[in-house]
Scaffold this motif. Structure first.
Motif, PDB file in Angstrom:
ATOM      1  N   ARG A 118       0.812  -1.221   0.000  1.00  0.00           N
ATOM      2  CA  ARG A 118       0.000   0.000   0.000  1.00  0.00           C
ATOM      3  C   ARG A 118       0.847   1.274   0.000  1.00  0.00           C
ATOM      4  O   ARG A 118       0.325   2.367  -0.206  1.00  0.00           O
ATOM      5  CB  ARG A 118      -0.913   0.015   1.222  1.00  0.00           C
ATOM      6  CG  ARG A 118      -1.944  -1.100   1.252  1.00  0.00           C
ATOM      7  CD  ARG A 118      -2.601  -1.175   2.605  1.00  0.00           C
ATOM      8  NE  ARG A 118      -1.640  -1.472   3.658  1.00  0.00           N
ATOM      9  CZ  ARG A 118      -1.875  -1.322   4.946  1.00  0.00           C
ATOM     10  NH1 ARG A 118      -3.035  -0.846   5.351  1.00  0.00           N
ATOM     11  NH2 ARG A 118      -0.948  -1.621   5.840  1.00  0.00           N
ATOM     12  N   PHE A 119       2.164   1.137   0.229  1.00  0.00           N
ATOM     13  CA  PHE A 119       3.053   2.296   0.278  1.00  0.00           C
ATOM     14  C   PHE A 119       3.674   2.601  -1.085  1.00  0.00           C
ATOM     15  O   PHE A 119       4.479   3.518  -1.194  1.00  0.00           O
ATOM     16  CB  PHE A 119       4.143   2.065   1.330  1.00  0.00           C
ATOM     17  CG  PHE A 119       3.621   2.133   2.740  1.00  0.00           C
ATOM     18  CD1 PHE A 119       3.715   3.305   3.482  1.00  0.00           C
ATOM     19  CD2 PHE A 119       3.015   1.033   3.321  1.00  0.00           C
ATOM     20  CE1 PHE A 119       3.227   3.366   4.772  1.00  0.00           C
ATOM     21  CE2 PHE A 119       2.525   1.089   4.622  1.00  0.00           C
ATOM     22  CZ  PHE A 119       2.632   2.258   5.343  1.00  0.00           C
ATOM     23  N   HIS A 120       3.314   1.840  -2.122  1.00  0.00           N
ATOM     24  CA  HIS A 120       3.776   2.161  -3.474  1.00  0.00           C
ATOM     25  C   HIS A 120       2.986   3.359  -3.995  1.00  0.00           C
ATOM     26  O   HIS A 120       1.793   3.512  -3.733  1.00  0.00           O
ATOM     27  CB  HIS A 120       3.583   0.953  -4.399  1.00  0.00           C
ATOM     28  CG  HIS A 120       4.293   1.097  -5.714  1.00  0.00           C
ATOM     29  ND1 HIS A 120       3.818   1.894  -6.739  1.00  0.00           N
ATOM     30  CD2 HIS A 120       5.440   0.546  -6.165  1.00  0.00           C
ATOM     31  CE1 HIS A 120       4.648   1.828  -7.773  1.00  0.00           C
ATOM     32  NE2 HIS A 120       5.643   1.013  -7.449  1.00  0.00           N
ATOM     33  N   LYS A 121       3.660   4.217  -4.743  1.00  0.00           N
ATOM     34  CA  LYS A 121       3.041   5.466  -5.195  1.00  0.00           C
ATOM     35  C   LYS A 121       1.879   5.255  -6.165  1.00  0.00           C
ATOM     36  O   LYS A 121       1.089   6.183  -6.394  1.00  0.00           O
ATOM     37  CB  LYS A 121       4.101   6.360  -5.837  1.00  0.00           C
ATOM     38  CG  LYS A 121       5.087   6.931  -4.820  1.00  0.00           C
ATOM     39  CD  LYS A 121       6.160   7.782  -5.491  1.00  0.00           C
ATOM     40  CE  LYS A 121       7.154   8.310  -4.457  1.00  0.00           C
ATOM     41  NZ  LYS A 121       8.258   9.077  -5.089  1.00  0.00           N
ATOM     42  N   GLU A 240      11.912  -3.987 -11.321  1.00  0.00           N
ATOM     43  CA  GLU A 240      11.869  -2.583 -11.755  1.00  0.00           C
ATOM     44  C   GLU A 240      10.972  -1.729 -10.864  1.00  0.00           C
ATOM     45  O   GLU A 240      10.983  -0.505 -10.970  1.00  0.00           O
ATOM     46  CB  GLU A 240      11.372  -2.510 -13.210  1.00  0.00           C
ATOM     47  CG  GLU A 240      12.300  -3.181 -14.215  1.00  0.00           C
ATOM     48  CD  GLU A 240      13.664  -2.525 -14.248  1.00  0.00           C
ATOM     49  OE1 GLU A 240      13.734  -1.278 -14.213  1.00  0.00           O
ATOM     50  OE2 GLU A 240      14.660  -3.267 -14.307  1.00  0.00           O
ATOM     51  N   ASN A 241      10.171  -2.375 -10.016  1.00  0.00           N
ATOM     52  CA  ASN A 241       9.275  -1.658  -9.090  1.00  0.00           C
ATOM     53  C   ASN A 241       8.314  -0.716  -9.805  1.00  0.00           C
ATOM     54  O   ASN A 241       7.991   0.363  -9.307  1.00  0.00           O
ATOM     55  CB  ASN A 241      10.083  -0.882  -8.052  1.00  0.00           C
ATOM     56  CG  ASN A 241      10.822  -1.796  -7.092  1.00  0.00           C
ATOM     57  OD1 ASN A 241      10.265  -2.785  -6.620  1.00  0.00           O
ATOM     58  ND2 ASN A 241      12.075  -1.473  -6.827  1.00  0.00           N
ATOM     59  N   ILE A 242       7.861  -1.135 -10.987  1.00  0.00           N
ATOM     60  CA  ILE A 242       6.924  -0.324 -11.755  1.00  0.00           C
ATOM     61  C   ILE A 242       5.510  -0.821 -11.504  1.00  0.00           C
ATOM     62  O   ILE A 242       5.204  -2.007 -11.669  1.00  0.00           O
ATOM     63  CB  ILE A 242       7.237  -0.385 -13.265  1.00  0.00           C
ATOM     64  CG1 ILE A 242       8.613   0.234 -13.533  1.00  0.00           C
ATOM     65  CG2 ILE A 242       6.161   0.337 -14.073  1.00  0.00           C
ATOM     66  CD1 ILE A 242       9.066   0.115 -14.972  1.00  0.00           C
ATOM     67  N   GLY A 243       4.651   0.082 -11.056  1.00  0.00           N
ATOM     68  CA  GLY A 243       3.256  -0.243 -10.837  1.00  0.00           C
ATOM     69  C   GLY A 243       2.372   0.487 -11.830  1.00  0.00           C
ATOM     70  O   GLY A 243       2.665   1.622 -12.222  1.00  0.00           O
ATOM     71  N   GLU A 244       1.295  -0.175 -12.242  1.00  0.00           N
ATOM     72  CA  GLU A 244       0.368   0.428 -13.199  1.00  0.00           C
ATOM     73  C   GLU A 244      -1.053   0.375 -12.640  1.00  0.00           C
ATOM     74  O   GLU A 244      -1.434  -0.584 -11.961  1.00  0.00           O
ATOM     75  CB  GLU A 244       0.401  -0.320 -14.528  1.00  0.00           C
ATOM     76  CG  GLU A 244       1.734  -0.245 -15.247  1.00  0.00           C
ATOM     77  CD  GLU A 244       1.742  -1.057 -16.529  1.00  0.00           C
ATOM     78  OE1 GLU A 244       2.583  -0.780 -17.395  1.00  0.00           O
ATOM     79  OE2 GLU A 244       0.910  -1.986 -16.652  1.00  0.00           O
ATOM     80  N   VAL A 245      -1.814   1.411 -12.936  1.00  0.00           N
ATOM     81  CA  VAL A 245      -3.231   1.416 -12.600  1.00  0.00           C
ATOM     82  C   VAL A 245      -4.009   1.925 -13.810  1.00  0.00           C
ATOM     83  O   VAL A 245      -3.647   2.931 -14.425  1.00  0.00           O
ATOM     84  CB  VAL A 245      -3.518   2.283 -11.352  1.00  0.00           C
ATOM     85  CG1 VAL A 245      -2.951   3.692 -11.488  1.00  0.00           C
ATOM     86  CG2 VAL A 245      -5.016   2.326 -11.067  1.00  0.00           C
ATOM     87  N   ILE A 256      -1.956   4.893 -15.709  1.00  0.00           N
ATOM     88  CA  ILE A 256      -0.869   5.592 -15.024  1.00  0.00           C
ATOM     89  C   ILE A 256       0.194   4.576 -14.643  1.00  0.00           C
ATOM     90  O   ILE A 256      -0.106   3.555 -14.019  1.00  0.00           O
ATOM     91  CB  ILE A 256      -1.384   6.319 -13.761  1.00  0.00           C
ATOM     92  CG1 ILE A 256      -2.441   7.361 -14.145  1.00  0.00           C
ATOM     93  CG2 ILE A 256      -0.223   6.982 -13.007  1.00  0.00           C
ATOM     94  CD1 ILE A 256      -3.092   8.033 -12.953  1.00  0.00           C
ATOM     95  N   SER A 257       1.415   4.842 -15.048  1.00  0.00           N
ATOM     96  CA  SER A 257       2.546   3.967 -14.731  1.00  0.00           C
ATOM     97  C   SER A 257       3.491   4.715 -13.796  1.00  0.00           C
ATOM     98  O   SER A 257       3.878   5.848 -14.078  1.00  0.00           O
ATOM     99  CB  SER A 257       3.276   3.556 -16.010  1.00  0.00           C
ATOM    100  OG  SER A 257       4.387   2.725 -15.718  1.00  0.00           O
ATOM    101  N   VAL A 258       3.826   4.065 -12.681  1.00  0.00           N
ATOM    102  CA  VAL A 258       4.640   4.715 -11.663  1.00  0.00           C
ATOM    103  C   VAL A 258       5.793   3.799 -11.275  1.00  0.00           C
ATOM    104  O   VAL A 258       5.577   2.659 -10.861  1.00  0.00           O
ATOM    105  CB  VAL A 258       3.820   5.044 -10.397  1.00  0.00           C
ATOM    106  CG1 VAL A 258       4.693   5.766  -9.375  1.00  0.00           C
ATOM    107  CG2 VAL A 258       2.595   5.877 -10.745  1.00  0.00           C
TER     108      VAL A 258
END
Length: 299
Positions: A118-121, A240-245, A256-258
């Motif tokens: 939950r602490f990922h941007k 890579e710690n890339i999150g997408e929503v 959105i890719s963060v």
């Protein structure tokens, strides 16, 4: 911070240790034995006995051993007046959680269950949607584990529930009507390798599917009256710690890719602020919710 880590686990080495080294911390380690494929040069000290290590004082103790040892080690650390974070799960029963919580509250100590997703941007905009959530659907499935992995062993606290309960509970707790759901119509199917949960309290619903020995799935869907959020990789991320929503709203879709390399640091900064401000209310509330749900699901 001066941190004591109990257990030289893979998650600690791959994720946690790197984050701690980026902060103003010194780290000591308790381990049963040194491993030939690992370096120990970056530790302030390496201990082979938790009792000996607890003769000193730390800002925080982080427990990352096999599941069946979490309760006893956390209790020992709390009784040594140390603030404690425990890798999931915090303990293996509601009664054990109650004992730990009571010890922490009586001694005014931080007690937390480590969960950083939950602490990922990529979740930074989630709060604006929380009040209008109708449905939550979570799914986390992984391929077969190595036979020697402790998660395959009943006596080590293994099984899909204890490995993934934190994702089940936290994705459920996103739902603003979770209390109505757990007291409504519930289908709870739990085996050693599979956990399926369906809850309904119209118009609200939750669906969770967690499994070993499956093709990899790791996603979260959140629906409201006029929106849908989809996280295709929700709970753990790649290197890579890339999150997408993907956001659907008013007939439009936005992706959105963060990239966020500070997810673990963000969690430890939250813990650090809580400890420095002697503000443990949020951590106690989270532990109490975890206990409440364990009781509801007879754990």
């Amino acid at each position: 911070m001066r941190i004591l880590v109990v257990g030289d686990s893979n998650i600690f080495r791959k994720r946690v240790f790197h984050a701690l080294k980026q902060m103003n911390t010194t780290v000591s380690l308790v381990t049963r034995q040194l491993k030939s494929d690992r370096s120990y040069d970056s530790f302030e000290r390496v201990w082979f006995s938790l009792d000996s290590a607890l003769a000193e004082n730390y800002s925080l103790v982080y427990i990352s051993t096999i599941n069946s040892e979490h309760f006893s080690m956390a209790l020992k650390c709390l009784r040594a007046n140390q603030h404690v974070i425990v890798e999931k799960p915090l303990a293996l029963s509601a009664s054990e959680v109650s004992i730990l919580l009571n010890e922490a509250e009586c001694r005014n100590l931080f007690l937390g269950q480590s969960s950083v997703w939950r602490f990922h941007k990529m979740y930074q905009n989630l709060p604006e949607y929380l009040d209008n959530i109708i449905e939550v659907e979570a799914s986390f499935k992984i391929p077969a584990l190595d036979d020697e992995n402790f998660r395959n062993k009943q006596d080590k606290g293994g099984g899909v529930f204890w490995d993934m309960a934190v994702y089940f509970f936290e994705s459920l707790l996103i739902h603003p009507h979770w209390k109505e759901l757990v007291s409504g119509e519930v289908c709870f199917e739990n085996s050693f390798t599979k956990l399926n949960v369906r809850m309904s309290s119209p118009p609200y619903s939750y669906c969770g599917s967690f499994e070993f020995n499956s093709s990899y799935v790791n996603q979260l869907k959140i629906k409201g009256l006029d929106f849908q959020l989809f996280y295709p990789r929700a709970f753990t991320l790649g290197n890579e710690n890339i999150g997408e929503v993907f956001i659907e709203r008013e007939g439009k879709e936005e992706m959105i890719s963060v990239k966020d390399n500070s997810m673990y640091q963000n969690y430890f900064y939250f813990v650090q602020r809580s400890i420095s401000g002697c503000d443990y209310k949020k951590s106690y509330e989270d532990v109490k919710k975890f206990r409440e749900l364990l009781i509801r699901f007879k754990k």
